[in-house]
Design an enzyme around this catalytic site. Structure first.
Site, PDB file in Angstrom:
ATOM      1  N   GLU A  57       1.449 -10.213 -17.786  1.00  0.00           N
ATOM      2  CA  GLU A  57       1.191  -9.243 -16.727  1.00  0.00           C
ATOM      3  C   GLU A  57       0.203  -8.153 -17.131  1.00  0.00           C
ATOM      4  O   GLU A  57      -0.656  -7.775 -16.339  1.00  0.00           O
ATOM      5  CB  GLU A  57       2.550  -8.618 -16.397  1.00  0.00           C
ATOM      6  CG  GLU A  57       2.611  -7.744 -15.216  1.00  0.00           C
ATOM      7  CD  GLU A  57       4.003  -7.172 -15.031  1.00  0.00           C
ATOM      8  OE1 GLU A  57       4.862  -7.318 -15.928  1.00  0.00           O
ATOM      9  OE2 GLU A  57       4.227  -6.555 -13.985  1.00  0.00           O
TER      10      GLU A  57
ATOM     11  N   LYS B 109       5.879  -9.890 -19.561  1.00  0.00           N
ATOM     12  CA  LYS B 109       5.188  -8.621 -19.854  1.00  0.00           C
ATOM     13  C   LYS B 109       3.804  -8.895 -20.430  1.00  0.00           C
ATOM     14  O   LYS B 109       2.826  -8.259 -20.054  1.00  0.00           O
ATOM     15  CB  LYS B 109       5.986  -7.763 -20.855  1.00  0.00           C
ATOM     16  CG  LYS B 109       7.255  -7.150 -20.344  1.00  0.00           C
ATOM     17  CD  LYS B 109       7.065  -5.923 -19.486  1.00  0.00           C
ATOM     18  CE  LYS B 109       7.133  -6.232 -18.028  1.00  0.00           C
ATOM     19  NZ  LYS B 109       8.402  -6.440 -17.414  1.00  0.00           N
TER      20      LYS B 109
ATOM     21  N   GLU C 108      11.332 -12.583 -20.391  1.00  0.00           N
ATOM     22  CA  GLU C 108      10.863 -11.249 -20.007  1.00  0.00           C
ATOM     23  C   GLU C 108       9.709 -10.806 -20.913  1.00  0.00           C
ATOM     24  O   GLU C 108       8.727 -10.229 -20.434  1.00  0.00           O
ATOM     25  CB  GLU C 108      12.043 -10.257 -20.047  1.00  0.00           C
ATOM     26  CG  GLU C 108      11.727  -8.828 -19.689  1.00  0.00           C
ATOM     27  CD  GLU C 108      11.054  -8.633 -18.331  1.00  0.00           C
ATOM     28  OE1 GLU C 108      11.018  -9.565 -17.520  1.00  0.00           O
ATOM     29  OE2 GLU C 108      10.522  -7.528 -18.113  1.00  0.00           O
TER      30      GLU C 108
ATOM     31  N   LYS D 272       3.168  -2.224  -7.581  1.00  0.00           N
ATOM     32  CA  LYS D 272       4.530  -1.952  -8.039  1.00  0.00           C
ATOM     33  C   LYS D 272       5.586  -2.500  -7.099  1.00  0.00           C
ATOM     34  O   LYS D 272       6.536  -3.117  -7.526  1.00  0.00           O
ATOM     35  CB  LYS D 272       4.698  -0.442  -8.206  1.00  0.00           C
ATOM     36  CG  LYS D 272       6.059  -0.022  -8.757  1.00  0.00           C
ATOM     37  CD  LYS D 272       6.182  -0.341 -10.218  1.00  0.00           C
ATOM     38  CE  LYS D 272       7.516   0.039 -10.798  1.00  0.00           C
ATOM     39  NZ  LYS D 272       7.736  -0.666 -12.079  1.00  0.00           N
TER      40      LYS D 272
ATOM     41  N   ARG E 267       1.336   1.687  -6.027  1.00  0.00           N
ATOM     42  CA  ARG E 267       1.572   0.700  -4.967  1.00  0.00           C
ATOM     43  C   ARG E 267       0.314  -0.095  -4.616  1.00  0.00           C
ATOM     44  O   ARG E 267       0.377  -1.057  -3.847  1.00  0.00           O
ATOM     45  CB  ARG E 267       2.073   1.414  -3.695  1.00  0.00           C
ATOM     46  CG  ARG E 267       3.380   2.137  -3.888  1.00  0.00           C
ATOM     47  CD  ARG E 267       3.776   2.850  -2.613  1.00  0.00           C
ATOM     48  NE  ARG E 267       4.135   1.899  -1.576  1.00  0.00           N
ATOM     49  CZ  ARG E 267       5.342   1.403  -1.402  1.00  0.00           C
ATOM     50  NH1 ARG E 267       6.321   1.765  -2.198  1.00  0.00           N
ATOM     51  NH2 ARG E 267       5.588   0.550  -0.440  1.00  0.00           N
TER      52      ARG E 267
ATOM     53  N   HIS F 298      10.695 -31.198 -25.905  1.00  0.00           N
ATOM     54  CA  HIS F 298      10.615 -31.963 -24.657  1.00  0.00           C
ATOM     55  C   HIS F 298       9.292 -31.741 -23.934  1.00  0.00           C
ATOM     56  O   HIS F 298       9.226 -31.896 -22.723  1.00  0.00           O
ATOM     57  CB  HIS F 298      11.809 -31.622 -23.766  1.00  0.00           C
ATOM     58  CG  HIS F 298      13.101 -31.926 -24.437  1.00  0.00           C
ATOM     59  ND1 HIS F 298      13.575 -33.211 -24.596  1.00  0.00           N
ATOM     60  CD2 HIS F 298      13.994 -31.130 -25.070  1.00  0.00           C
ATOM     61  CE1 HIS F 298      14.701 -33.183 -25.257  1.00  0.00           C
ATOM     62  NE2 HIS F 298      14.986 -31.928 -25.562  1.00  0.00           N
TER      63      HIS F 298
ATOM     64  N   TRP G 139      -3.564  -1.931  -1.467  1.00  0.00           N
ATOM     65  CA  TRP G 139      -3.484  -3.188  -2.209  1.00  0.00           C
ATOM     66  C   TRP G 139      -3.865  -4.246  -1.182  1.00  0.00           C
ATOM     67  O   TRP G 139      -3.109  -4.527  -0.253  1.00  0.00           O
ATOM     68  CB  TRP G 139      -2.070  -3.406  -2.741  1.00  0.00           C
ATOM     69  CG  TRP G 139      -1.937  -4.593  -3.610  1.00  0.00           C
ATOM     70  CD1 TRP G 139      -2.230  -4.660  -4.946  1.00  0.00           C
ATOM     71  CD2 TRP G 139      -1.448  -5.887  -3.234  1.00  0.00           C
ATOM     72  NE1 TRP G 139      -1.963  -5.926  -5.411  1.00  0.00           N
ATOM     73  CE2 TRP G 139      -1.480  -6.698  -4.397  1.00  0.00           C
ATOM     74  CE3 TRP G 139      -0.992  -6.438  -2.050  1.00  0.00           C
ATOM     75  CZ2 TRP G 139      -1.083  -8.020  -4.395  1.00  0.00           C
ATOM     76  CZ3 TRP G 139      -0.588  -7.765  -2.041  1.00  0.00           C
ATOM     77  CH2 TRP G 139      -0.634  -8.536  -3.214  1.00  0.00           C
TER      78      TRP G 139
ATOM     79  N   CYS H  65       0.861  -1.175   0.000  1.00  0.00           N
ATOM     80  CA  CYS H  65       0.000   0.000   0.000  1.00  0.00           C
ATOM     81  C   CYS H  65       0.901   1.228   0.000  1.00  0.00           C
ATOM     82  O   CYS H  65       2.108   1.135   0.210  1.00  0.00           O
ATOM     83  CB  CYS H  65      -0.871   0.017   1.250  1.00  0.00           C
ATOM     84  SG  CYS H  65      -1.784  -1.512   1.474  1.00  0.00           S
TER      85      CYS H  65
ATOM     86  N   ASN I 119       0.873   0.449   6.040  1.00  0.00           N
ATOM     87  CA  ASN I 119       1.364  -0.384   4.944  1.00  0.00           C
ATOM     88  C   ASN I 119       2.173  -1.506   5.567  1.00  0.00           C
ATOM     89  O   ASN I 119       3.087  -1.247   6.343  1.00  0.00           O
ATOM     90  CB  ASN I 119       2.256   0.437   4.002  1.00  0.00           C
ATOM     91  CG  ASN I 119       2.977  -0.454   3.005  1.00  0.00           C
ATOM     92  OD1 ASN I 119       2.461  -1.481   2.578  1.00  0.00           O
ATOM     93  ND2 ASN I 119       4.183  -0.051   2.636  1.00  0.00           N
ATOM     94  N   GLY I 120       1.826  -2.738   5.227  1.00  0.00           N
ATOM     95  CA  GLY I 120       2.548  -3.884   5.777  1.00  0.00           C
ATOM     96  C   GLY I 120       1.567  -4.972   6.149  1.00  0.00           C
ATOM     97  O   GLY I 120       0.397  -4.932   5.733  1.00  0.00           O
TER      98      GLY I 120
HETATM   99  C1  F6R Z   1       7.229  -7.160 -13.761  1.00  0.00           C
HETATM  100  C2  F6R Z   1       7.577  -6.495 -12.521  1.00  0.00           C
HETATM  101  C3  F6R Z   1       7.839  -7.343 -11.339  1.00  0.00           C
HETATM  102  C4  F6R Z   1       9.043  -6.795 -10.562  1.00  0.00           C
HETATM  103  C5  F6R Z   1       9.242  -7.586  -9.266  1.00  0.00           C
HETATM  104  C6  F6R Z   1      10.454  -7.125  -8.512  1.00  0.00           C
HETATM  105  O1  F6R Z   1       7.024  -6.226 -14.782  1.00  0.00           O
HETATM  106  O2  F6R Z   1       7.633  -5.306 -12.446  1.00  0.00           O
HETATM  107  O3  F6R Z   1       8.048  -8.666 -11.696  1.00  0.00           O
HETATM  108  O4  F6R Z   1      10.170  -6.892 -11.374  1.00  0.00           O
HETATM  109  O5  F6R Z   1       8.115  -7.438  -8.458  1.00  0.00           O
HETATM  110  O6  F6R Z   1      10.365  -5.777  -8.155  1.00  0.00           O
HETATM  111  P1  F6R Z   1      11.647  -4.978  -7.704  1.00  0.00           P
HETATM  112  O7  F6R Z   1      12.554  -4.905  -8.887  1.00  0.00           O
HETATM  113  O8  F6R Z   1      11.142  -3.647  -7.264  1.00  0.00           O
HETATM  114  O9  F6R Z   1      12.276  -5.776  -6.596  1.00  0.00           O
END
Ligand code: F6R
Length: 589
Positions: free
Chosen positions: A470, A467, A463, A584, A27, A486, A70, A2, A94-95
């Protein structure tokens, strides 16, 4: 996960609360709320949904707190939104309070009734019950009962211009300007507002009162703290794209330039001993950062010829990892607040490892616990999906691998002089975007897809797939092309999209063979490469990548995939900045 904000201002605090919450929305965005304190008492507004639901008549007062949520405990709803109130107190948190069930039981038995299903409400109840006229002492006493993680900001009706805050394992930043004093979860929330900032450490409290902001221990004794000038670029004023994610993709060249400038000026001497001695290296990270860590393993093992053990941070501590005194442990995290990566770094330090952090936030928790921090200068990344921070992580990791070569006195990597060409190559990669627009249009209805590669391109494939999952909500997997036979080949049928990234000339034929295999089973094949062999290629759709030194291609070849995922998302009618269920920075385990 959050976001919290608190401020005491010279004028009305309402505007500050709303504008900071909007910047913190990355967040969490399933509910939001504010509490404003004036002589008349507490005024609360909280609603399910985003911060925009709080817009309306100004609440007036000079002290206020705010929250964007969140959900962890209790579904998104008006009642579960923060602030939570008990008697004279309002609180944002937050936590996660891990012992909340026990505390709730105890408080219920003592006659308290709960208005929400959250873990956070127990904190405000504890504060209210501990209160005997000393605001700070009540907060401190409540915190002593908590297990888990928290960053809290609390208002009390008896102290109209005070806020008491506490931090343990969730981020908390203090900020100051000539017109306001702040606390919040993250620096970008204060951009354009605070001129100076300082980060709280675990166990510390922040007390705003009498026009001052103090860091204290649990007994209220002041702790000297150095505030530093805010340098992060202001958010919000530079948007040329409709979404942050698109904007952040277009910022990649600038982010690489700034990161390179930081790296070229950095002094790695504090790492010299650890780098010289390290017989093995660990890399820990989550999600996108984990893909960067995997690429780091590839680079170091090739260039330095020492083993790199790469772990997802969430698994690291449960595996009794082989970290020993003298090992180098590289922890990669854009936010520097990811709980699992912080725990992994802590464990590594406990076992005698030297922790080298790679993060985008210089005053993050990761940075404060690391032995050395490499700061990527990606600038604030607001969209939940990581883009420019990934390219910058890779750049930093290539640089760190070269430092390892330097201190171990092995041959410097041939790619080193080429790092300077990356920003220009990133710019050139934008020329692939019209092709990616067409591809996204073609594949917008796809249910699932594969991304393939070999060697370092496997990381790019993974990656790209992450994306697409996600933000476009399309099931995707990234594989080593040689693994198809396989098992995964079984899923390929007519029209199934398979996107191959092929940036190593000596492996290009092999990757094309894999495409032939899936094409003969009806797949729709896509090939991204920097080479001319594409003319004879079997791919249904080809996209030429700009060229940089081959080992550095992962920094560039991922850009069209980032953009492709974003276009897919938009064409399917979703918001790339706020994918469902995600936040995030994942500050809980
Ligand atoms: C994917 C994404 C997440 C972050 C992951 C780690 O697009 O953003 O997979 O890469 O949550 O976050 P950080 O880098 O902040 O530790």
């Amino acid at each position: 996960m959050c976001g919290i904000i608190g401020c005491v201002t010279k004028g009305n605090c309402y505007r500050y609360l709303i504008s900071s919450l909007e910047k913190l929305e990355y967040r969490g965005y399933d509910s939001a709320g504010i509490a404003v304190l004036s002589e008349a008492g507490l005024a609360i507004r909280k609603k399910k949904g985003g911060v925009k639901n709080l817009f309306g008549e100004e609440l007036s007062g000079r002290a206020g707190i705010g929250h964007t949520r969140w959900a962890t405990h209790g579904a998104p709803s008006d009642a579960n939104a923060h602030p939570h109130v008990c008697g004279k107190f309002a609180l944002v948190h937050n936590g996660i309070v891990e012992n909340y069930a026990k505390l709730r039981e105890e408080l219920s038995a003592a006659g308290e009734t709960f208005l929400s299903e959250t873990d956070s409400e127990v904190i405000v109840k504890l504060i209210a019950r501990s209160y005997t006229g000393n605001f700070f002492a009540a907060v401190s006493s409540a915190c002593s009962r908590l297990e888990g993680s928290y960053a809290i900001a609390v208002l009390c009706e008896d102290f109209p211009e005070e806020i008491v805050c506490a931090k343990y394992k969730s981020p908390l930043i203090a900020g100051a300007s000539s017109s306001a004093l702040f606390v919040c979860s993250d620096v970008p929330a204060l951009s354009g507002e605070a001129e100076y900032i300082a980060a709280a450490e675990d166990g510390e409290f922040i007390h705003i009162r009498g026009g001052e902001i103090d860091f204290c221990d649990g007994a209220g004794r002041r702790i000297g703290k150095k505030f530093s000038k805010v340098t992060e670029t202001s958010l919000g004023g530079r948007r040329r794209c409709a979404t942050y994610m698109e904007e952040e993709i277009f910022e990649i060249p600038r982010a690489l330039e700034d990161t390179l400038a930081w790296l070229n000026a950095a002094d790695f001497a504090p790492c010299a001993r650890a780098m010289r001695q390290a017989k093995k290296v660990f890399a820990v990270a989550c999600g996108t950062a984990y893909h960067a860590a995997l690429l780091f393993k590839d680079i170091v093992e090739k260039e330095v010829r020492i083993p790199v053990l790469c772990h997802t941070s969430s698994e690291f501590r449960y595996r009794d990892p082989l970290v020993e005194e003298g090992d180098l442990v590289v922890a990669v995290s854009q936010s520097g607040e990811t709980a699992d990566t912080l725990e992994a770094a802590r464990l590594a330090r406990e076992r005698g490892g030297f922790v080298l952090a790679v993060t985008n936030v210089s005053c993050s928790s990761l940075s404060s616990l690391a032995d050395f921090t490499v700061v990527m200068r990606a600038g604030p990344e607001i969209a939940v999906a990581a883009t420019k921070s990934y390219n910058c992580q890779l750049l930093c990791l290539y640089y760190i691998a070269a430092q390892l070569c330097f201190y171990k006195k092995t041959q410097m990597p041939a790619y080193m002089p080429e790092l300077a060409s990356l920003p220009e190559a990133a710019r050139a990669s934008f020329k692939t975007f019209p092709a990616m627009d067409m591809l996204a249009e073609k594949l917008r209805g796809a249910q699932s897809m594969y991304f393939l590669g070999r060697d370092r391109d496997v990381r790019t494939a993974a990656e790209g797939a992450l994306k697409v999952k996600e933000i476009a909500y399309v099931f995707a997997e990234g594989y080593a092309a040689g693994e198809l036979k396989h098992g995964t080949l079984a899923l390929v049928e007519r029209g199934f999209p398979v996107i191959a990234v092929s940036t190593r000339a000596d492996l290009a034929k092999k990757t094309e063979n894999a495409l032939e295999e899936v094409k003969s089973r009806g797949a729709y094949t896509v090939l991204l490469s920097q080479y001319g062999f594409m003319e004879e290629s079997c791919a249904d759709f080809k996209c030429k990548l700009p060229s940089v030194s081959e080992p550095l291609m992962p920094v560039i070849s991922v850009i069209p995939l980032q953009y492709f995922a974003c276009r897919m998302c938009l064409l399917r009618g979703y918001d790339p900045d706020k994918p469902r269920n995600l936040a995030k920075s994942v500050t809980v385990e």
